[in-house]
Design a protein around this motif. Structure first.
Motif, PDB file in Angstrom:
ATOM      1  N   ARG A   1       0.813  -1.222   0.000  1.00  0.00           N
ATOM      2  CA  ARG A   1       0.000   0.000   0.000  1.00  0.00           C
ATOM      3  C   ARG A   1       0.842   1.265   0.000  1.00  0.00           C
ATOM      4  N   ASP A   2       2.060   1.203   0.555  1.00  0.00           N
ATOM      5  CA  ASP A   2       2.936   2.367   0.532  1.00  0.00           C
ATOM      6  C   ASP A   2       4.383   1.923   0.385  1.00  0.00           C
ATOM      7  N   LEU A   3       5.261   2.883   0.152  1.00  0.00           N
ATOM      8  CA  LEU A   3       6.645   2.619  -0.217  1.00  0.00           C
ATOM      9  C   LEU A   3       7.363   1.630   0.696  1.00  0.00           C
ATOM     10  N   ASP A   4       7.253   1.824   1.986  1.00  0.00           N
ATOM     11  CA  ASP A   4       7.963   0.959   2.930  1.00  0.00           C
ATOM     12  C   ASP A   4       7.029   0.056   3.724  1.00  0.00           C
ATOM     13  N   GLY A   5       5.767  -0.032   3.296  1.00  0.00           N
ATOM     14  CA  GLY A   5       4.803  -0.873   3.999  1.00  0.00           C
ATOM     15  C   GLY A   5       5.037  -2.346   3.739  1.00  0.00           C
ATOM     16  N   PRO A   6       4.390  -3.186   4.535  1.00  0.00           N
ATOM     17  CA  PRO A   6       4.546  -4.630   4.349  1.00  0.00           C
ATOM     18  C   PRO A   6       3.943  -5.071   3.016  1.00  0.00           C
ATOM     19  N   ALA A   7       4.508  -6.112   2.441  1.00  0.00           N
ATOM     20  CA  ALA A   7       4.017  -6.640   1.172  1.00  0.00           C
ATOM     21  C   ALA A   7       2.676  -7.338   1.389  1.00  0.00           C
ATOM     22  N   LEU A   8       1.684  -6.963   0.586  1.00  0.00           N
ATOM     23  CA  LEU A   8       0.395  -7.662   0.591  1.00  0.00           C
ATOM     24  C   LEU A   8       0.519  -8.969  -0.182  1.00  0.00           C
ATOM     25  N   VAL A   9       1.339  -8.929  -1.221  1.00  0.00           N
ATOM     26  CA  VAL A   9       1.609 -10.077  -2.081  1.00  0.00           C
ATOM     27  C   VAL A   9       3.099 -10.060  -2.404  1.00  0.00           C
TER      28      VAL A   9
END
Length: 74
Positions: free
Chosen positions: A11-19
């Motif tokens: 969702r954002d540059l350094d956010g956790p990967a959703l996939v």
């Protein structure tokens, strides 16, 4: 040198990967590799997503390419 590549959708540059999906790698010359993957975005809600391509060399060196993807409601 061997390398691996992963595509991450967040969702954002350094956010956790959703996939996180492994990329298929194909040599396209002496010093060029093409990476491909099909990203299943159908179930994702509309909005902006960050697509990160993460490259890892066998010596531990990493690189990252980042782009934004916008899914719109229909």
């Amino acid at each position: 040198m061997r390398l691996t590549a992963t595509l991450e959708l967040a969702r954002d540059l350094d956010g956790p990967a959703l996939v996180a999906l492994p990329l298929a790698l194909a040599r396209a010359g002496e010093d060029r590799v093409v990476a491909t993957v099909a990203v299943p975005i159908g179930a994702l809600p509309p909005g902006d997503y960050v697509v990160r391509g993460v490259i890892r060399l066998e010596d531990g060196t990493t690189g990252r390419v980042v782009r934004t993807h916008r899914k719109v409601a229909r």
